[in-house]
Design a protein around this motif. Sequence first.
Motif, PDB file in Angstrom:
ATOM      1  N   ASN A 264      33.425  43.563  17.596  1.00 58.53           N
ATOM      2  CA  ASN A 264      33.158  42.134  17.623  1.00 58.53           C
ATOM      3  C   ASN A 264      33.699  41.427  16.388  1.00 58.53           C
ATOM      4  O   ASN A 264      34.083  40.272  16.444  1.00 58.53           O
ATOM      5  CB  ASN A 264      31.658  41.878  17.745  1.00 58.53           C
ATOM      6  CG  ASN A 264      31.121  42.273  19.098  1.00 58.53           C
ATOM      7  OD1 ASN A 264      31.875  42.425  20.051  1.00 58.53           O
ATOM      8  ND2 ASN A 264      29.830  42.467  19.188  1.00 58.53           N
ATOM      9  N   LYS A 265      33.740  42.132  15.246  1.00 58.10           N
ATOM     10  CA  LYS A 265      34.234  41.521  14.012  1.00 58.10           C
ATOM     11  C   LYS A 265      35.692  41.099  14.154  1.00 58.10           C
ATOM     12  O   LYS A 265      36.074  40.010  13.746  1.00 58.10           O
ATOM     13  CB  LYS A 265      34.090  42.500  12.846  1.00 58.10           C
ATOM     14  CG  LYS A 265      32.688  42.650  12.344  1.00 58.10           C
ATOM     15  CD  LYS A 265      32.661  43.551  11.137  1.00 58.10           C
ATOM     16  CE  LYS A 265      31.265  43.706  10.600  1.00 58.10           C
ATOM     17  NZ  LYS A 265      31.241  44.595   9.437  1.00 58.10           N
TER      18      LYS A 265
ATOM     19  N   ALA B  61      37.336  40.386  16.869  1.00 59.20           N
ATOM     20  CA  ALA B  61      37.429  39.278  17.815  1.00 59.20           C
ATOM     21  C   ALA B  61      37.021  37.963  17.158  1.00 59.20           C
ATOM     22  O   ALA B  61      37.657  36.927  17.372  1.00 59.20           O
ATOM     23  CB  ALA B  61      36.558  39.549  19.030  1.00 59.20           C
ATOM     24  N   ARG B  62      35.980  38.000  16.314  1.00 56.01           N
ATOM     25  CA  ARG B  62      35.536  36.780  15.627  1.00 56.01           C
ATOM     26  C   ARG B  62      36.571  36.319  14.619  1.00 56.01           C
ATOM     27  O   ARG B  62      36.816  35.120  14.475  1.00 56.01           O
ATOM     28  CB  ARG B  62      34.195  37.026  14.928  1.00 56.01           C
ATOM     29  CG  ARG B  62      33.007  36.954  15.865  1.00 56.01           C
ATOM     30  CD  ARG B  62      31.719  36.790  15.094  1.00 56.01           C
ATOM     31  NE  ARG B  62      31.526  37.823  14.093  1.00 56.01           N
ATOM     32  CZ  ARG B  62      30.986  39.014  14.322  1.00 56.01           C
ATOM     33  NH1 ARG B  62      30.575  39.311  15.515  1.00 56.01           N
ATOM     34  NH2 ARG B  62      30.847  39.884  13.354  1.00 56.01           N
ATOM     35  N   ARG B  63      37.175  37.271  13.895  1.00 59.45           N
ATOM     36  CA  ARG B  63      38.208  36.897  12.914  1.00 59.45           C
ATOM     37  C   ARG B  63      39.359  36.192  13.600  1.00 59.45           C
ATOM     38  O   ARG B  63      39.881  35.200  13.111  1.00 59.45           O
ATOM     39  CB  ARG B  63      38.720  38.140  12.195  1.00 59.45           C
ATOM     40  CG  ARG B  63      37.827  38.601  11.102  1.00 59.45           C
ATOM     41  CD  ARG B  63      38.521  39.611  10.225  1.00 59.45           C
ATOM     42  NE  ARG B  63      37.578  40.211   9.315  1.00 59.45           N
ATOM     43  CZ  ARG B  63      37.096  41.440   9.422  1.00 59.45           C
ATOM     44  NH1 ARG B  63      37.501  42.210  10.393  1.00 59.45           N
ATOM     45  NH2 ARG B  63      36.222  41.890   8.553  1.00 59.45           N
ATOM     46  N   GLU B  64      39.754  36.708  14.749  1.00 60.28           N
ATOM     47  CA  GLU B  64      40.880  36.115  15.476  1.00 60.28           C
ATOM     48  C   GLU B  64      40.502  34.742  16.037  1.00 60.28           C
ATOM     49  O   GLU B  64      41.266  33.792  15.936  1.00 60.28           O
ATOM     50  CB  GLU B  64      41.302  37.044  16.614  1.00 60.28           C
ATOM     51  CG  GLU B  64      42.573  36.605  17.289  1.00 60.28           C
ATOM     52  CD  GLU B  64      43.023  37.602  18.343  1.00 60.28           C
ATOM     53  OE1 GLU B  64      43.333  37.148  19.458  1.00 60.28           O
ATOM     54  OE2 GLU B  64      43.040  38.807  18.052  1.00 60.28           O
ATOM     55  N   LYS B  65      39.300  34.637  16.594  1.00 63.60           N
ATOM     56  CA  LYS B  65      38.858  33.390  17.211  1.00 63.60           C
ATOM     57  C   LYS B  65      38.706  32.276  16.172  1.00 63.60           C
ATOM     58  O   LYS B  65      39.146  31.152  16.401  1.00 63.60           O
ATOM     59  CB  LYS B  65      37.513  33.615  17.921  1.00 63.60           C
ATOM     60  CG  LYS B  65      37.032  32.389  18.667  1.00 63.60           C
ATOM     61  CD  LYS B  65      35.750  32.686  19.433  1.00 63.60           C
ATOM     62  CE  LYS B  65      35.257  31.475  20.172  1.00 63.60           C
ATOM     63  NZ  LYS B  65      34.017  31.736  20.892  1.00 63.60           N
ATOM     64  N   PHE B  66      38.120  32.584  15.025  1.00 59.42           N
ATOM     65  CA  PHE B  66      37.851  31.579  14.013  1.00 59.42           C
ATOM     66  C   PHE B  66      38.850  31.606  12.854  1.00 59.42           C
ATOM     67  O   PHE B  66      38.704  30.878  11.895  1.00 59.42           O
ATOM     68  CB  PHE B  66      36.438  31.739  13.481  1.00 59.42           C
ATOM     69  CG  PHE B  66      35.384  31.535  14.541  1.00 59.42           C
ATOM     70  CD1 PHE B  66      35.161  30.288  15.104  1.00 59.42           C
ATOM     71  CD2 PHE B  66      34.641  32.601  15.003  1.00 59.42           C
ATOM     72  CE1 PHE B  66      34.211  30.105  16.082  1.00 59.42           C
ATOM     73  CE2 PHE B  66      33.674  32.442  15.980  1.00 59.42           C
ATOM     74  CZ  PHE B  66      33.474  31.171  16.531  1.00 59.42           C
ATOM     75  N   LYS B  67      39.852  32.504  12.954  1.00 59.68           N
ATOM     76  CA  LYS B  67      40.915  32.616  11.950  1.00 59.68           C
ATOM     77  C   LYS B  67      40.345  32.821  10.546  1.00 59.68           C
ATOM     78  O   LYS B  67      40.662  32.100   9.617  1.00 59.68           O
ATOM     79  CB  LYS B  67      41.831  31.410  12.013  1.00 59.68           C
ATOM     80  CG  LYS B  67      42.576  31.329  13.331  1.00 59.68           C
ATOM     81  CD  LYS B  67      43.509  30.173  13.371  1.00 59.68           C
ATOM     82  CE  LYS B  67      44.297  30.089  14.652  1.00 59.68           C
ATOM     83  NZ  LYS B  67      43.614  30.270  15.879  1.00 59.68           N
TER      84      LYS B  67
END
Length: 41
Positions: free
Chosen positions: A28-29, A31-37
């Motif tokens: 999940n980490k 995915a969150r980094r990519e989503k919120f840059k």
Amino acid sequence: MGKGDMKTKKGKTNRGTFGASRPKKESNKAARREKFKIKED
């Protein structure tokens, strides 16, 4: 050892926090980094 104990999984789920006894999933980490840059350290 109950809902108020922050060193147990039950205490972590009650407060909605994470730590050694209740780690966040690694998948999940990313995915969150990519989503919120978010920059990686």
